[in-house]
Design a protein around this motif. Sequence first.
Motif, PDB file in Angstrom:
ATOM      1  N   ALA A 154       1.656 -65.489 -55.677  1.00  0.00           N
ATOM      2  CA  ALA A 154       2.463 -64.426 -54.707  1.00  0.00           C
ATOM      3  C   ALA A 154       3.907 -64.954 -54.404  1.00  0.00           C
ATOM      4  CB  ALA A 154       1.834 -64.644 -53.531  1.00  0.00           C
ATOM      5  N   LEU A 155       4.702 -64.006 -54.324  1.00  0.00           N
ATOM      6  CA  LEU A 155       6.186 -64.340 -54.145  1.00  0.00           C
ATOM      7  C   LEU A 155       6.470 -64.949 -52.873  1.00  0.00           C
ATOM      8  CD1 LEU A 155       7.905 -61.005 -55.261  1.00  0.00           C
ATOM      9  CD2 LEU A 155       8.324 -63.240 -56.256  1.00  0.00           C
ATOM     10  N   ASP A 156       5.724 -64.678 -51.852  1.00  0.00           N
ATOM     11  CA  ASP A 156       6.115 -65.437 -50.648  1.00  0.00           C
ATOM     12  C   ASP A 156       5.070 -65.218 -49.721  1.00  0.00           C
ATOM     13  OD1 ASP A 156       6.384 -62.955 -49.820  1.00  0.00           O
ATOM     14  OD2 ASP A 156       8.531 -62.893 -49.758  1.00  0.00           O
ATOM     15  N   SER A 157       5.103 -65.738 -48.578  1.00  0.00           N
ATOM     16  CA  SER A 157       3.834 -65.670 -47.697  1.00  0.00           C
ATOM     17  C   SER A 157       4.404 -65.844 -46.155  1.00  0.00           C
ATOM     18  CB  SER A 157       2.649 -66.697 -47.746  1.00  0.00           C
ATOM     19  OG  SER A 157       3.241 -68.195 -47.728  1.00  0.00           O
ATOM     20  N   ILE A 158       3.500 -65.619 -45.109  1.00  0.00           N
ATOM     21  CA  ILE A 158       3.988 -66.075 -43.841  1.00  0.00           C
ATOM     22  C   ILE A 158       3.061 -66.689 -42.968  1.00  0.00           C
ATOM     23  CG2 ILE A 158       4.600 -64.713 -41.699  1.00  0.00           C
ATOM     24  CD1 ILE A 158       5.596 -62.257 -43.175  1.00  0.00           C
ATOM     25  N   PRO A 159       3.391 -67.803 -42.616  1.00  0.00           N
ATOM     26  CA  PRO A 159       2.319 -68.847 -41.925  1.00  0.00           C
ATOM     27  C   PRO A 159       1.468 -68.020 -40.826  1.00  0.00           C
ATOM     28  CG  PRO A 159       4.414 -69.796 -42.146  1.00  0.00           C
ATOM     29  CD  PRO A 159       4.645 -68.461 -42.499  1.00  0.00           C
ATOM     30  N   GLY A 160       0.280 -67.877 -41.063  1.00  0.00           N
ATOM     31  CA  GLY A 160      -0.755 -67.434 -40.131  1.00  0.00           C
ATOM     32  C   GLY A 160      -0.926 -66.005 -40.062  1.00  0.00           C
ATOM     33  N   CYS A 161      -0.376 -65.355 -41.260  1.00  0.00           N
ATOM     34  CA  CYS A 161      -0.437 -63.809 -41.378  1.00  0.00           C
ATOM     35  C   CYS A 161      -1.633 -63.601 -42.157  1.00  0.00           C
ATOM     36  CB  CYS A 161       0.742 -63.225 -41.659  1.00  0.00           C
ATOM     37  SG  CYS A 161       0.874 -61.586 -42.262  1.00  0.00           S
ATOM     38  N   THR A 162      -2.604 -62.772 -41.696  1.00  0.00           N
ATOM     39  CA  THR A 162      -3.692 -62.267 -42.473  1.00  0.00           C
ATOM     40  C   THR A 162      -3.437 -61.091 -43.435  1.00  0.00           C
ATOM     41  OG1 THR A 162      -4.473 -61.233 -40.695  1.00  0.00           O
ATOM     42  CG2 THR A 162      -5.298 -63.422 -40.766  1.00  0.00           C
ATOM     43  N   VAL A 163      -2.538 -60.246 -43.155  1.00  0.00           N
ATOM     44  CA  VAL A 163      -2.130 -59.134 -43.972  1.00  0.00           C
ATOM     45  C   VAL A 163      -0.738 -58.903 -43.872  1.00  0.00           C
ATOM     46  CG1 VAL A 163      -2.682 -56.483 -44.138  1.00  0.00           C
ATOM     47  CG2 VAL A 163      -4.390 -57.826 -43.137  1.00  0.00           C
ATOM     48  N   ILE A 164      -0.032 -59.268 -45.245  1.00  0.00           N
ATOM     49  CA  ILE A 164       1.108 -59.146 -45.405  1.00  0.00           C
ATOM     50  C   ILE A 164       1.388 -58.089 -46.184  1.00  0.00           C
ATOM     51  CG2 ILE A 164       1.213 -60.871 -47.338  1.00  0.00           C
ATOM     52  CD1 ILE A 164       3.943 -61.727 -46.514  1.00  0.00           C
ATOM     53  N   LEU A 165       2.724 -57.297 -45.873  1.00  0.00           N
ATOM     54  CA  LEU A 165       3.163 -56.123 -46.666  1.00  0.00           C
ATOM     55  C   LEU A 165       3.724 -56.600 -47.802  1.00  0.00           C
ATOM     56  CD1 LEU A 165       2.917 -54.745 -43.772  1.00  0.00           C
ATOM     57  CD2 LEU A 165       5.085 -53.315 -44.666  1.00  0.00           C
ATOM     58  N   PRO A 166       3.680 -55.944 -49.129  1.00  0.00           N
ATOM     59  CA  PRO A 166       4.092 -56.718 -50.366  1.00  0.00           C
ATOM     60  C   PRO A 166       5.765 -56.382 -50.192  1.00  0.00           C
ATOM     61  CG  PRO A 166       3.163 -54.252 -50.739  1.00  0.00           C
ATOM     62  CD  PRO A 166       2.835 -54.887 -49.384  1.00  0.00           C
ATOM     63  N   GLY A 167       6.325 -57.426 -50.861  1.00  0.00           N
ATOM     64  CA  GLY A 167       7.887 -57.404 -51.118  1.00  0.00           C
ATOM     65  C   GLY A 167       8.235 -57.787 -52.730  1.00  0.00           C
ATOM     66  N   ALA A 168       8.486 -56.739 -53.160  1.00  0.00           N
ATOM     67  CA  ALA A 168       8.744 -56.886 -54.814  1.00  0.00           C
ATOM     68  C   ALA A 168      10.153 -57.490 -55.078  1.00  0.00           C
ATOM     69  CB  ALA A 168       8.517 -55.452 -55.549  1.00  0.00           C
ATOM     70  N   GLN A 169      10.324 -58.015 -56.084  1.00  0.00           N
ATOM     71  CA  GLN A 169      11.606 -58.596 -56.468  1.00  0.00           C
ATOM     72  C   GLN A 169      12.397 -57.544 -57.183  1.00  0.00           C
ATOM     73  OE1 GLN A 169      11.516 -62.428 -58.707  1.00  0.00           O
ATOM     74  NE2 GLN A 169      12.949 -63.187 -57.334  1.00  0.00           N
ATOM     75  N   ALA A 170      13.638 -57.062 -57.111  1.00  0.00           N
ATOM     76  CA  ALA A 170      14.230 -56.210 -57.973  1.00  0.00           C
ATOM     77  C   ALA A 170      15.785 -56.897 -57.896  1.00  0.00           C
ATOM     78  CB  ALA A 170      14.347 -54.993 -57.398  1.00  0.00           C
ATOM     79  N   ALA A 171      16.619 -56.153 -59.115  1.00  0.00           N
ATOM     80  CA  ALA A 171      18.211 -56.127 -58.998  1.00  0.00           C
ATOM     81  C   ALA A 171      18.610 -54.897 -58.895  1.00  0.00           C
ATOM     82  CB  ALA A 171      18.408 -56.679 -60.468  1.00  0.00           C
ATOM     83  N   LEU A 172      19.128 -54.762 -57.454  1.00  0.00           N
ATOM     84  CA  LEU A 172      19.545 -53.478 -56.982  1.00  0.00           C
ATOM     85  C   LEU A 172      21.234 -53.263 -57.119  1.00  0.00           C
ATOM     86  CD1 LEU A 172      17.476 -53.452 -53.958  1.00  0.00           C
ATOM     87  CD2 LEU A 172      17.002 -52.210 -55.935  1.00  0.00           C
ATOM     88  N   PRO A 173      21.887 -51.982 -57.379  1.00  0.00           N
ATOM     89  CA  PRO A 173      22.979 -51.790 -57.175  1.00  0.00           C
ATOM     90  C   PRO A 173      23.350 -51.972 -55.743  1.00  0.00           C
ATOM     91  CG  PRO A 173      22.030 -50.078 -58.360  1.00  0.00           C
ATOM     92  CD  PRO A 173      20.834 -50.912 -57.780  1.00  0.00           C
ATOM     93  N   ALA A 174      24.848 -52.497 -55.820  1.00  0.00           N
ATOM     94  CA  ALA A 174      25.450 -52.648 -54.447  1.00  0.00           C
ATOM     95  C   ALA A 174      25.228 -51.320 -53.765  1.00  0.00           C
ATOM     96  CB  ALA A 174      26.892 -53.205 -54.476  1.00  0.00           C
ATOM     97  N   GLY A 175      25.126 -51.585 -52.300  1.00  0.00           N
ATOM     98  CA  GLY A 175      25.184 -50.737 -51.230  1.00  0.00           C
ATOM     99  C   GLY A 175      23.761 -49.886 -51.158  1.00  0.00           C
ATOM    100  N   VAL A 176      22.749 -50.229 -51.811  1.00  0.00           N
ATOM    101  CA  VAL A 176      21.587 -49.593 -51.945  1.00  0.00           C
ATOM    102  C   VAL A 176      20.371 -50.175 -50.860  1.00  0.00           C
ATOM    103  CG1 VAL A 176      19.146 -49.250 -53.022  1.00  0.00           C
ATOM    104  CG2 VAL A 176      21.362 -48.932 -54.458  1.00  0.00           C
ATOM    105  N   GLN A 177      20.301 -49.199 -49.694  1.00  0.00           N
ATOM    106  CA  GLN A 177      19.277 -49.799 -48.614  1.00  0.00           C
ATOM    107  C   GLN A 177      18.020 -49.190 -48.902  1.00  0.00           C
ATOM    108  OE1 GLN A 177      20.307 -51.911 -46.575  1.00  0.00           O
ATOM    109  NE2 GLN A 177      22.612 -52.105 -46.947  1.00  0.00           N
ATOM    110  N   LEU A 178      17.808 -48.144 -49.487  1.00  0.00           N
ATOM    111  CA  LEU A 178      16.475 -47.280 -49.489  1.00  0.00           C
ATOM    112  C   LEU A 178      16.364 -46.846 -50.925  1.00  0.00           C
ATOM    113  CD1 LEU A 178      17.487 -44.843 -46.973  1.00  0.00           C
ATOM    114  CD2 LEU A 178      15.995 -46.440 -46.567  1.00  0.00           C
ATOM    115  N   LEU A 179      14.585 -46.785 -51.115  1.00  0.00           N
ATOM    116  CA  LEU A 179      14.303 -46.502 -52.710  1.00  0.00           C
ATOM    117  C   LEU A 179      13.153 -45.452 -52.513  1.00  0.00           C
ATOM    118  CD1 LEU A 179      14.859 -49.952 -52.865  1.00  0.00           C
ATOM    119  CD2 LEU A 179      14.376 -49.039 -55.252  1.00  0.00           C
ATOM    120  N   LEU A 180      12.858 -44.737 -53.309  1.00  0.00           N
ATOM    121  CA  LEU A 180      11.445 -43.713 -53.322  1.00  0.00           C
ATOM    122  C   LEU A 180      10.903 -44.136 -54.511  1.00  0.00           C
ATOM    123  CD1 LEU A 180      13.357 -40.308 -52.298  1.00  0.00           C
ATOM    124  CD2 LEU A 180      11.642 -41.481 -51.251  1.00  0.00           C
ATOM    125  N   SER A 181       9.683 -43.940 -54.429  1.00  0.00           N
ATOM    126  CA  SER A 181       8.750 -44.002 -55.612  1.00  0.00           C
ATOM    127  C   SER A 181       8.840 -43.061 -56.919  1.00  0.00           C
ATOM    128  CB  SER A 181       7.229 -44.252 -55.186  1.00  0.00           C
ATOM    129  OG  SER A 181       6.841 -43.118 -54.489  1.00  0.00           O
TER     130      SER A 181
END
Length: 345
Positions: A154-181
Amino acid sequence: MRAIARHNSHPVDFRLLLDETASVTILAAPRPASWRRFATALALGLGAVGTSACDRVQKALNPEPGDPVWRSDSTLLASKPPVLLRVVRTDSSTRIVPIATVGEQGYRPLRLGNRGWRAFDLAYLQSTASLTPLRDGDGLSALTPQRGMWEGPALDSIPGCTVILPGAQAALPAGVQLLLSGPRPPLNSTQGMDGGELQRTLAAIPTLIAPTVGISMSLLPRYRREVHVISTGATAQPSIVVTFDDPEVVSDTVPMMGQRPRQLVLVLDKGIYGYKPSYTFSTVGNNKSAPRLRYLGYVDVDGDRKAELLFGLQTPRAPLYTIFMRFEADAWREMAKYERGRCQS
């Protein structure tokens, strides 16, 4: 079913032969005068035993259904809906985190169980997936994540959290705040805008708009200004998003009364007599007032070829907080908010 009855002084033994583990019912020998009551009690007792046996048979033939949360999650994931993702940047990492499904079914915040999020990570976020980064609403070339949340340890975790949203790792262009699948959906066409009209509109802000919210015309040049001319398809002409940020941060101990705003956010759209404000926001920006906004871009979240405006917050405490605004009745109005963090529960 077979029962053995002995009409003598001994108790009557009724035993269910179909089930060796069934309990034994002991009934006293009936008297002639109470035969009717005895028959009624006997029928009720055997009926109850028979019903219990039938229940056990039905349960064996129709076992309990599986995890209802996973059943719902798997149904959603099987339809492969388009998903909107936020970018979360820190000093040490960049994560892309899913927040909602979008498209013809409309904006729907994502909430899955642990098994659902792992299946989501496999389908949407691992290094074989394809995502479209958005910069100021424009779709850039598709990219693939460097690795998913559970593509290995797992990339990371949150202490005491039972259900965590996944956070993928990516190299993004500058200024990008949003992505679509998937690819960015098409929008209604809009007319162009010449540079002269833009400059005239911006020149009117210090004299006609800023003073109405408490910012002196002489102080406005101290603010850091960002200008975005965007074609959302919600109107026939482009919209103008302007943000003014004062680098000065007001102490929380300073009373808000009489303090000038340290941020001004404007959206301007063309009316009969030129461009006018269709959305205005201002804040002092300390802990006693609303946090400063961050313009994220525009995305069509409901498939009507008209994009919604998206704003986040300039605070690390709520990196996924997202405001969705829709153009209705000549103004941009709040449509929905995403207020969750990465720890779902």
